[in-house]
Design a protein around this motif. Sequence first.
Motif, PDB file in Angstrom:
ATOM      1  N   GLU A 363      32.687  11.057  37.126  1.00  0.00           N
ATOM      2  CA  GLU A 363      32.587  11.932  35.964  1.00  0.00           C
ATOM      3  C   GLU A 363      31.154  11.909  35.453  1.00  0.00           C
ATOM      4  O   GLU A 363      30.469  10.886  35.531  1.00  0.00           O
ATOM      5  CB  GLU A 363      33.544  11.499  34.849  1.00  0.00           C
ATOM      6  N   ILE A 364      30.709  13.052  34.933  1.00  0.00           N
ATOM      7  CA  ILE A 364      29.362  13.180  34.408  1.00  0.00           C
ATOM      8  C   ILE A 364      29.424  13.784  33.016  1.00  0.00           C
ATOM      9  O   ILE A 364      30.216  14.686  32.761  1.00  0.00           O
ATOM     10  CB  ILE A 364      28.481  14.041  35.348  1.00  0.00           C
ATOM     11  N   ARG A 365      28.625  13.244  32.133  1.00  0.00           N
ATOM     12  CA  ARG A 365      28.531  13.774  30.768  1.00  0.00           C
ATOM     13  C   ARG A 365      27.058  13.998  30.448  1.00  0.00           C
ATOM     14  O   ARG A 365      26.232  13.104  30.617  1.00  0.00           O
ATOM     15  CB  ARG A 365      29.147  12.803  29.764  1.00  0.00           C
ATOM     16  N   MET A 366      26.744  15.202  30.004  1.00  0.00           N
ATOM     17  CA  MET A 366      25.358  15.565  29.756  1.00  0.00           C
ATOM     18  C   MET A 366      25.206  16.109  28.344  1.00  0.00           C
ATOM     19  O   MET A 366      25.959  16.980  27.923  1.00  0.00           O
ATOM     20  CB  MET A 366      24.922  16.619  30.775  1.00  0.00           C
ATOM     21  N   THR A 367      24.251  15.580  27.602  1.00  0.00           N
ATOM     22  CA  THR A 367      23.911  16.119  26.293  1.00  0.00           C
ATOM     23  C   THR A 367      22.432  16.465  26.319  1.00  0.00           C
ATOM     24  O   THR A 367      21.605  15.641  26.712  1.00  0.00           O
ATOM     25  CB  THR A 367      24.197  15.116  25.163  1.00  0.00           C
ATOM     26  N   THR A 368      22.110  17.687  25.911  1.00  0.00           N
ATOM     27  CA  THR A 368      20.734  18.139  26.013  1.00  0.00           C
ATOM     28  C   THR A 368      20.378  19.077  24.870  1.00  0.00           C
ATOM     29  O   THR A 368      20.122  20.256  25.081  1.00  0.00           O
ATOM     30  CB  THR A 368      20.490  18.796  27.387  1.00  0.00           C
ATOM     31  N   PRO A 369      20.380  18.561  23.631  1.00  0.00           N
ATOM     32  CA  PRO A 369      20.033  19.413  22.490  1.00  0.00           C
ATOM     33  C   PRO A 369      18.565  19.825  22.534  1.00  0.00           C
ATOM     34  O   PRO A 369      17.705  19.024  22.934  1.00  0.00           O
ATOM     35  CB  PRO A 369      20.311  18.512  21.283  1.00  0.00           C
ATOM     36  N   PRO A 370      18.232  21.060  22.151  1.00  0.00           N
ATOM     37  CA  PRO A 370      16.835  21.506  22.150  1.00  0.00           C
ATOM     38  C   PRO A 370      15.952  20.586  21.315  1.00  0.00           C
ATOM     39  O   PRO A 370      16.350  20.119  20.254  1.00  0.00           O
ATOM     40  CB  PRO A 370      16.919  22.913  21.540  1.00  0.00           C
ATOM     41  N   GLN A 371      14.768  20.322  21.851  1.00  0.00           N
ATOM     42  CA  GLN A 371      13.745  19.520  21.170  1.00  0.00           C
ATOM     43  C   GLN A 371      14.137  18.058  20.980  1.00  0.00           C
ATOM     44  O   GLN A 371      13.463  17.329  20.270  1.00  0.00           O
ATOM     45  CB  GLN A 371      13.384  20.136  19.799  1.00  0.00           C
ATOM     46  N   ARG A 372      15.220  17.621  21.627  1.00  0.00           N
ATOM     47  CA  ARG A 372      15.654  16.228  21.418  1.00  0.00           C
ATOM     48  C   ARG A 372      15.944  15.516  22.734  1.00  0.00           C
ATOM     49  O   ARG A 372      16.650  14.528  22.767  1.00  0.00           O
ATOM     50  CB  ARG A 372      16.891  16.191  20.515  1.00  0.00           C
ATOM     51  N   GLY A 373      15.407  16.019  23.831  1.00  0.00           N
ATOM     52  CA  GLY A 373      15.575  15.336  25.099  1.00  0.00           C
ATOM     53  C   GLY A 373      16.923  15.576  25.741  1.00  0.00           C
ATOM     54  O   GLY A 373      17.731  16.367  25.272  1.00  0.00           O
TER      55      GLY A 373
END
Length: 391
Positions: A363-373
């Motif tokens: 399983e993979i979980r990705m968080t990528t908010p703009p301007q926050r890495g």
Amino acid sequence: MTLRMVRLLDASREESRRQVSEIARTIDVLTEQQDLLEQLLEEQAALRRLATLVAKGVAPSEILARAAEEIARILRIDVGLVIRFDADATTTVVAAFGTASVRSVDDGVAAVVRRTGRPARIGDDAVGAPIVVGDRLWGVAVAMGQPPAGTGLPADAEQRLAHLADLIATAVSNADARAQLTASRARVVTAADDARRTLERELHDGIQHKLVSLALVLRTAAAAAPPALPELRSQLSEVEVSLAGIIDELREMTRGIHPAVLSEGGLQAALKVLARRSAVPVELGVRIDRRVPERVEVAAYYVVSEALVNAGQANASVVRVDADASGGFLRISVEHDGVGGAGPERGSGLITLEDRVGAVGGEIRMTTPPQRGTSIQVALPILEGPEQLRP
């Protein structure tokens, strides 16, 4: 006058008895209706609990275990069972709740359901409902044992059990679909990895070897060129230098196709190489004290490789990579402080990671908010065979 009063009193007493009797009957009806309502609410609550587990994609073993418990609870009986019908005419109890013996189940209600494909009841101590997956009779949900003293199984026990059997069928169907998808992904990814490995070997043993041999011939020719022809010697030297550059580029490309260091040194060594080559400084933490299955190593390598490429494109100043193999899983964490906003939906190289991770049951979980890495968390099972766990 006295006789009339006596008659009035008798009539009053008779009316009082009638009203008391009517009130008692009303109370009985209300009590019965309240019991039915409580049972209905209990059944609906059980169905909601199971439906929630199915919707969340919880492991089938957990859903079936909960289903067996709900079977016993809603029918207020000792034992709840989920039984699978096997191809060799045998049965397997895949989930059970309660302590009563189930030795007679194969010869009882389960056998009737298997023969008829319909709900069945045996007396007041066993009832079963078929679990149908697609058009296949997969198994049976069974409630058996002794109901509370003075009661029997409800008249609608088969119908109520059938509702649970339908949810169990959905859970089994979802698990089958998930297993087929995982197997399909695995076949595609394995075929791609095999093709890359073959191409890498052919480039290394074929073209690259021939180019190296040609470079040696050029070097020998340049050394043997007559002193009277300095331009020829210079031209041969220039070709040799250009050829050496081509060989270096080919070697670099070959490493990108399938990293030899992964096969030779394992994941820990391969991650160190990735960290050294990264355009962004990498803080690497690796806690892997043994080799894990090759397919897991390959998946982890490409997750980190693609994440480092993403970090460079996101103008990150530092990347933190952690890898830990414990508790039956290889867990990979990649985090950077770049601009963020990357992801599969934007068509980046990250789009292939879900398929690659899913192909090995991870399983993979990705968080990528703009301007926050961007933060990528991956869990890959490293146990083989039927004991393999879910993240």
